[in-house]
Each structure stands twice: as structure tokens, then as C-alpha cells.
Write a protein that holds these residues in place. Structure first.
Motif, PDB file in Angstrom:
ATOM      1  N   ASP A 241       1.013  -1.450   0.023  1.00 46.03           N
ATOM      2  CA  ASP A 241       0.070  -0.264  -0.117  1.00 46.03           C
ATOM      3  C   ASP A 241       0.660   1.213  -0.317  1.00 46.03           C
ATOM      4  O   ASP A 241       0.503   2.324  -0.608  1.00 46.03           O
ATOM      5  CB  ASP A 241      -1.059   0.327   1.331  1.00 46.03           C
ATOM      6  N   GLY A 242       2.296   0.725   0.699  1.00 48.32           N
ATOM      7  CA  GLY A 242       2.540   2.297   0.361  1.00 48.32           C
ATOM      8  C   GLY A 242       3.687   2.642   0.051  1.00 48.32           C
ATOM      9  O   GLY A 242       4.140   3.713  -0.874  1.00 48.32           O
ATOM     10  N   LYS A 243       3.860   1.891  -1.212  1.00 52.57           N
ATOM     11  CA  LYS A 243       4.599   1.680  -2.689  1.00 52.57           C
ATOM     12  C   LYS A 243       3.292   2.450  -3.611  1.00 52.57           C
ATOM     13  O   LYS A 243       3.604   3.007  -4.266  1.00 52.57           O
ATOM     14  CB  LYS A 243       5.206   0.299  -3.135  1.00 52.57           C
ATOM     15  N   SER A 244       1.859   1.627  -2.536  1.00 48.50           N
ATOM     16  CA  SER A 244       1.058   1.975  -4.478  1.00 48.50           C
ATOM     17  C   SER A 244       1.424   3.784  -4.024  1.00 48.50           C
ATOM     18  O   SER A 244       0.683   4.085  -4.990  1.00 48.50           O
ATOM     19  CB  SER A 244       0.374   1.536  -4.130  1.00 48.50           C
ATOM     20  N   ALA A 245       0.663   3.848  -2.988  1.00 45.73           N
ATOM     21  CA  ALA A 245       0.414   5.520  -2.889  1.00 45.73           C
ATOM     22  C   ALA A 245       1.952   6.591  -3.148  1.00 45.73           C
ATOM     23  O   ALA A 245       0.916   7.301  -3.463  1.00 45.73           O
ATOM     24  CB  ALA A 245       0.262   5.841  -1.346  1.00 45.73           C
ATOM     25  N   ILE A 246       2.800   5.720  -3.529  1.00 51.50           N
ATOM     26  CA  ILE A 246       4.213   6.376  -3.368  1.00 51.50           C
ATOM     27  C   ILE A 246       3.831   6.823  -5.098  1.00 51.50           C
ATOM     28  O   ILE A 246       3.783   7.738  -5.375  1.00 51.50           O
ATOM     29  CB  ILE A 246       5.035   6.160  -2.736  1.00 51.50           C
ATOM     30  N   TYR A 247       3.295   5.630  -5.715  1.00 50.20           N
ATOM     31  CA  TYR A 247       3.802   5.821  -6.885  1.00 50.20           C
ATOM     32  C   TYR A 247       2.513   6.687  -7.973  1.00 50.20           C
ATOM     33  O   TYR A 247       2.968   6.821  -8.618  1.00 50.20           O
ATOM     34  CB  TYR A 247       3.669   3.842  -7.565  1.00 50.20           C
ATOM     35  N   ARG A 248       1.519   6.332  -6.959  1.00 52.10           N
ATOM     36  CA  ARG A 248       0.208   7.004  -7.620  1.00 52.10           C
ATOM     37  C   ARG A 248       0.199   8.884  -7.282  1.00 52.10           C
ATOM     38  O   ARG A 248       0.307   9.952  -8.200  1.00 52.10           O
ATOM     39  CB  ARG A 248      -1.380   6.671  -6.611  1.00 52.10           C
ATOM     40  N   ALA A 249       1.122   8.908  -6.230  1.00 42.87           N
ATOM     41  CA  ALA A 249       1.824  10.293  -6.051  1.00 42.87           C
ATOM     42  C   ALA A 249       2.643  10.969  -6.979  1.00 42.87           C
ATOM     43  O   ALA A 249       2.620  12.064  -7.773  1.00 42.87           O
ATOM     44  CB  ALA A 249       1.546  10.956  -4.463  1.00 42.87           C
ATOM     45  N   GLU A 250       3.554  10.181  -7.315  1.00 42.43           N
ATOM     46  CA  GLU A 250       4.909  10.660  -8.827  1.00 42.43           C
ATOM     47  C   GLU A 250       3.771  10.770 -10.050  1.00 42.43           C
ATOM     48  O   GLU A 250       3.924  11.256 -10.666  1.00 42.43           O
ATOM     49  CB  GLU A 250       5.302   9.097  -9.012  1.00 42.43           C
ATOM     50  N   SER A 251       2.832   9.881 -10.342  1.00 42.76           N
ATOM     51  CA  SER A 251       1.957   9.703 -11.299  1.00 42.76           C
ATOM     52  C   SER A 251       1.049  11.755 -11.472  1.00 42.76           C
ATOM     53  O   SER A 251       1.115  11.816 -12.375  1.00 42.76           O
ATOM     54  CB  SER A 251       0.782   9.389 -11.348  1.00 42.76           C
ATOM     55  N   GLN A 252       0.859  11.514 -10.255  1.00 40.21           N
ATOM     56  CA  GLN A 252      -0.339  12.827 -10.291  1.00 40.21           C
ATOM     57  C   GLN A 252       0.904  14.483  -9.904  1.00 40.21           C
ATOM     58  O   GLN A 252       0.817  15.241 -10.546  1.00 40.21           O
ATOM     59  CB  GLN A 252      -0.985  12.981  -8.771  1.00 40.21           C
ATOM     60  N   TYR A 253       1.487  13.560  -9.880  1.00 41.45           N
ATOM     61  CA  TYR A 253       3.386  15.278  -9.511  1.00 41.45           C
ATOM     62  C   TYR A 253       3.459  15.179 -11.218  1.00 41.45           C
ATOM     63  O   TYR A 253       3.749  16.437 -12.006  1.00 41.45           O
ATOM     64  CB  TYR A 253       4.412  14.879  -9.001  1.00 41.45           C
ATOM     65  N   ALA A 254       3.594  14.372 -12.076  1.00 46.88           N
ATOM     66  CA  ALA A 254       3.570  14.110 -13.228  1.00 46.88           C
ATOM     67  C   ALA A 254       2.863  15.347 -14.266  1.00 46.88           C
ATOM     68  O   ALA A 254       3.563  16.314 -15.161  1.00 46.88           O
ATOM     69  CB  ALA A 254       4.158  13.537 -14.394  1.00 46.88           C
TER      70      ALA A 254
END
Length: 535
Positions: free
Chosen positions: A370-383
Motif C-alpha cells: 500500500d505504501g509503495k502504491s500510494a507513492i507511485y500514485r503520487a508520482e503520477s499525480q506529480y507529473a
């Protein structure tokens, strides 16, 4: 004729219980006060005060859900909706010292304990209204910065035999200090002390010394006052200022902690303690204070989503030993962050930072996927996010480090160094995720901290050296040299005191450094020596 019928008073009663609200209104009516408004909540009181003037407000401390009495008065003062000629009386069924001091901390004019009766109300309201009338010209002059007029009027009110002479003398001294007539203020306070050891006069004299720059004498007097009255908040505040002036941040934090123990319901005191503990690298104390800031902040005008965010960041940045010791801390931070995000208005940038932080906390709570998924989703949103800010960039870099993507984190840090090359303020903040500070200001700070800390270490003042290095580690948590200095100071302290309990602390520090340092690092040889010294 009823006691107050001739005054045509406008009164507001704030009480969540319909029964008590009606009872108080009846008592006021029997005293000749007919213009009484009653509301059940702090928010309704604030709304009414924005459109109406009240001569007297009686407010219960416990108002059920929503703001309590302290937070209601706090908000009224914050938005300047309560004037000097309005008398505010706090009412409570809990006459404990903590409740009384909470009322005093927001400058309530009086405190009444339940149960109330008409005779008590008449006596206390009468005295308070008389006081307000007597000092009305003084407050008007002070509000208009007409200090000479205020001083002249206070001198008249302070004459022997006047009803409120003691309060007038107290305000006179404070006004003389406000306009920096220090010699006159000292003479005034010394004259008052001839009649006895008045606490307010002793406080005034301590502030005289402080304003003169005689910090040692001021500190001695503040400490003496606290020894006589451990609940004197003004003395703690003065003492804290002295420690700040002398850069004694350890004693400053200790003083703030004592003041918070005296008045734990003050959100501003909790915030000050959290700030100081963070600067001192005392994460457990910072977390304890921030936890209270969040709890008290939900109905306070000083409540802030960032208190919850800082609680989460301090948790995520905490040493592994603390996380191991308090294994439920990351989940608590997640819960606090969720509740605060739902309660406060949060900007899109703050939400994005929160997503990175949430992923870190989930990772630390052993919710790895869940932690990695949340960070990767945030990465997508950041882009997709057009607006970039340094706080979000730092949150992103820290998130990469948390999930052990150190190479990506280091590359991002280098890119950000170039991106913000001409923005010194941004570089100052960016230094916290860099191995070496890039801003000139922080280079100077680091050099001074190292110089001072090493000098203290050489004098075998290990606790003071550790405080100095820990403060630097707050600013530069990835700086290898600072980490090694801390480890060396702990080894020195252990050896000096034969304190085997520090072995685990040293072992954890060395383990943390090993994760950061590379064989090619110039400090690697020193790391090996310290590891051998540690045993």
C-alpha cells in the motif's frame, strides 16, 4: 431597584445546557438585566459578537461538541471582536487549577465555579463592571498609543485608597516598560516591593533586568518567582525569552516543557514546544506536543492542518530505534493525518504532499504494498501537476528514500539543486535531503555547529555537544559528518560514565550510518574507526 437596572447592559450567555442557560438568564433578570441573549455554542457566540456589542459575556468552559469556552474567547480575541470594555467571565463546573489557568492564559476577566447563585453573580459582576468603568479611559488611551495620557490616568488610579490601586500600579509598571522608561519602571517596582513581596512587582523587576540586558540577574529572579509559585506562567515566558537571548536552547525547551505542564490546554504553548523540540532534534517531545496541537486544534482558531502533517513528517523522519520502540506510531500518524485532512481545508499542493507522506507512513507501518502504491500514485499525480513547490519536491525525495529507491532520490536531489540554483530560500530547505548543504547560509550554519560541538566534545561536555550536533542533524539529516560526530559523542559519554545502556543507541546509529555511507566516501575510514571503538 434591582442592582444593575440603571446600567442598560447588553449581556450574552454562552451555555450548551438549556436548563443552565435559562437559570443564569433568570438570575440576571432578578438583578435588573433584561437585555440578555443566550446561545448554546461558541461558534454562535462568535457570529453574534461580529454584529453586536456586549457589555458582559458569561461563557461556560465546557460547551459540549465544538469550541469550548477557552477556544471561544481565544477566537474572539484573535479576530478582535471583543473590546476592552467588554467583561468576559468564564464559568466552569471544573474548578481545577488546569481549567483556571487555561482561562487565565486567554485573559478571561474572571472565573466562576458552578453552582452559581444570584448573590455571587451580583458581587462578581458588580466588581468587574466597576473595574471596566474605572479603567475605560486608560484602555482608550493605550489603544490610541496615547501613552502619556494613559500613564497620567494610571497614576491617579494608583493613589493610596483608590479601589483598584493594586491593578493600576501593575498596569502602570507594564506601560512604563512598554514605552521603555526603564529607570522609572524600576523605581516604581522597587517602591511597590517595599510594601511586600508582590509577585507582579517582582515579575516587573525581572523584566526590567531583561530589557537592560542583565540576563543573569533577570533569570535568577524569574527562577526565584517560579520556586515560590510553580504556576506563574509569566515567569516561565520571561525565562524562555532569556534562554532564547543566550542561545541556550536546551534550557529553553526545558522551560517550555514546564510551562506546558502547568497549562497543557494552551495550543500556542504546545506549538512553541513542538517548534523548539524539532529544532533540538528531540523527536519524541516534538511528537508529544504536536499530538496535543492536533487534538486542541480541531476547534481552535490556531488549529492548522500542518500540525498533523508535521506529526507525520516527524514520525516518518524519526530514527528507526524510535519506530521500533513505538511500533504503532506510523499508524497513529496515518489516522491523525486522515482526520485532519477531512477536517481542514487543504490545498491541492498540500494534498499531493500528504499522498507522498501517507505512502511513507504506510511503508513504515509494514503496509509495504500500500505504501509503495500510494507513492507511485503520487508520482503520477506529480507529473501532471503544473505548479511545483519546494516543499512537495522535498516530500517526493524523502518518499523515494523511504522505499529504498536511493539512486532515484539522489538523482532527483541533484536535479532540484540545479532547478533552484538561483533561489537561496529553496536551497536552504533542499539542504535537508542533500548529503552536503549547497546554500551558503546553511554551509555557515553547519560549520559553526561543527566548530561549537567539537569544542564541547573536547571539553568532555558530551550532552551539550550532542545537543549541538542534534540541532544540526535536524537541518541536515543526511550529512555523514554530523552523524559520525553524534556517534563519537555518544561513545565518549558512554566511556566517561561507563554507561552500557548507550551501547544500543550507538549500535543503531552505526547501523543507520552504514546505510548512508559508501566505501568511496572520504569519511568511510572514520566510520570504520568508530565502529571499532564502539566494540
Amino acid at each position: 431597584m434591582a442592582a444593575f437596572a440603571h446600567l442598560d447592559l447588553q449581556v450574552l450567555v454562552v451555555e450548551d445546557s438549556n436548563f443552565f442557560r435559562t437559570a443564569i438568564t433568570g438570575m440576571l433578570s432578578s438583578l435588573g438585566i433584561s437585555k440578555v441573549d443566550g446561545v448554546p455554542s461558541g461558534n454562535m457566540a462568535i457570529e453574534l459578537c461580529q454584529h453586536r456589542h456586549f457589555d458582559l459575556i458569561l461563557c461556560d468552559q465546557n460547551l459540549g461538541k465544538g469550541k469550548n469556552g477557552q477556544q471561544t474567547l481565544e477566537a474572539l480575541r484573535h479576530i478582535n471582536m471583543i473590546k476592552d470594555n467588554t467583561a468576559f467571565m468564564m464559568i466552569s463546573g471544573d474548578p481545577s487549577r488546569q481549567t483556571v489557568l487555561a482561562s487565565s492564559d486567554v485573559c478571561a476577566d474572571d472565573f466562576l465555579s458552578k453552582p452559581l447563585n444570584t448573590s455571587m453573580l451580583q458581587k462578581r459582576i458588580g466588581r468587574l463592571l466597576s473595574l471596566k468603568r474605572a479603567f475605560k479611559p486608560v484602555f482608550a488611551a493605550l489603544n490610541n498609543s496615547e501613552f502619556e495620557t494613559a500613564i497620567e490616568r494610571l497614576q491617579v488610579l494608583a493613589e493610596e485608597g483608590q479601589r483598584f490601586a493594586s491593578l493600576a500600579n501593575k498596569l502602570l509598571g507594564e506601560t512604563l516598560l512598554q514605552v521603555r522608561r526603564i529607570d522609572e519602571a524600576e523605581q516604581h517596582y522597587r517602591q511597590q516591593l517595599q510594601t511586600g513581596p508582590l509577585e507582579w512587582a517582582r515579575l516587573g523587576l525581572a523584566f526590567v533586568y531583561q530589557m537592560r540586558g542583565d540576563i543573569a540577574e533577570s533569570t535568577e529572579l524569574f527562577n526565584a518567582i517560579i520556586a515560590d509559585n510553580p504556576h506563574c506562567l509569566a515567569a516561565y515566558d520571561g525565562l524562555a525569552t532569556n534562554h532564547h537571548k543566550t542561545y541556550d536552547f536546551l534550557r529553553l525547551q526545558q522551560t517550555l516543557e514546564k510551562a506546558v505542564r502547568v497549562s497543557p490546554l494552551s495550543i500556542l504553548r504546545q506549538k512553541n514546544l513542538a517548534n523548539m523540540a524539532e529544532q533540538n532534534g528531540d523527536i519524541p517531545t516534538a511528537l508529544k506536543a504536536l499530538r496535543e496541537c492536533v487534538r486542541l486544534g480541531f476547534h481552535s482558531c490556531h488549529g492548522d492542518w500542518n500540525d498533523a502533517y508535521r506529526f507525520g513528517m516527524n514520525t516518518a523522519d524519526a530514527p528507526q530505534a524510535l519506530i521500533d520502540e513505538q511500533d504503532k506510531l506510523p499508524q497513529e500518524a496515518l489516522n491523525i493525518l486522515k482526520t485532519a485532512t477531512e477536517y481542514f481545508n487543504v490545498s491541492p499542493d498540500e494534498l499531493l504532499r500528504m499522498q507522498f507522506l501517507r505512502g511513507r507512513l504506510q511503508f513504515l507501518a509494514r503496509q509495504i504494498h500500500d505504501g509503495k502504491s500510494a507513492i507511485y500514485r503520487a508520482e503520477s499525480q506529480y507529473a501532471l501537476n503544473e505548479s511545483k513547490d519546494i516543499a512537495t519536491d522535498i516530500a517526493r525525495v524523502k518518499a523515494m528514500h523511504t522505499i529504498h529507491e536511493h539512486e532515484k532520490a539522489d538523482q532527483l536531489s541533484q536535479d532540484l539543486t540545479r532547478q533552484y540554483a538561483k533561489d537561496q530560500e529553496a536551497l536552504n530547505q533542499l539542504d535537508q535531503v542533500l548529503n552536503e548543504p549547497v546554500s551558503q547560509q546553511n554551509r555557515n550554519v553547519l560549520a559553526e555547529a561543527n566548530k561549537k560541538g567539537i569544542a564541547l566534545y573536547n571539553q568532555k561536555k558530551y550532552d551539550e555537544a550532542l545537543l549541538c550536533f542534534e540541532r544540526a542533524r535536524v537541518l541536515f539529516p543526511r550529512h555523514i559528518g554530523i552523524q559520525l560526530n553524534i556517534c563519537q559523542a555518544y561513545i565518549g559519554k558512554r566511556n566517561l560514565n561507563a554507561d552500557s545502556e548507550l551501547d544500543k543507541v550507538i549500535e543503531d546509529l552505526l547501523g543507520h550510518i552504514q546505510k548512508l555511507i559508501k566505501n568511496s566516501d572520504p569519511q568511510y575510514g572514520r566510520f570504520i574507526k568508530l565502529r571499532n571503538l564502539a566494540g
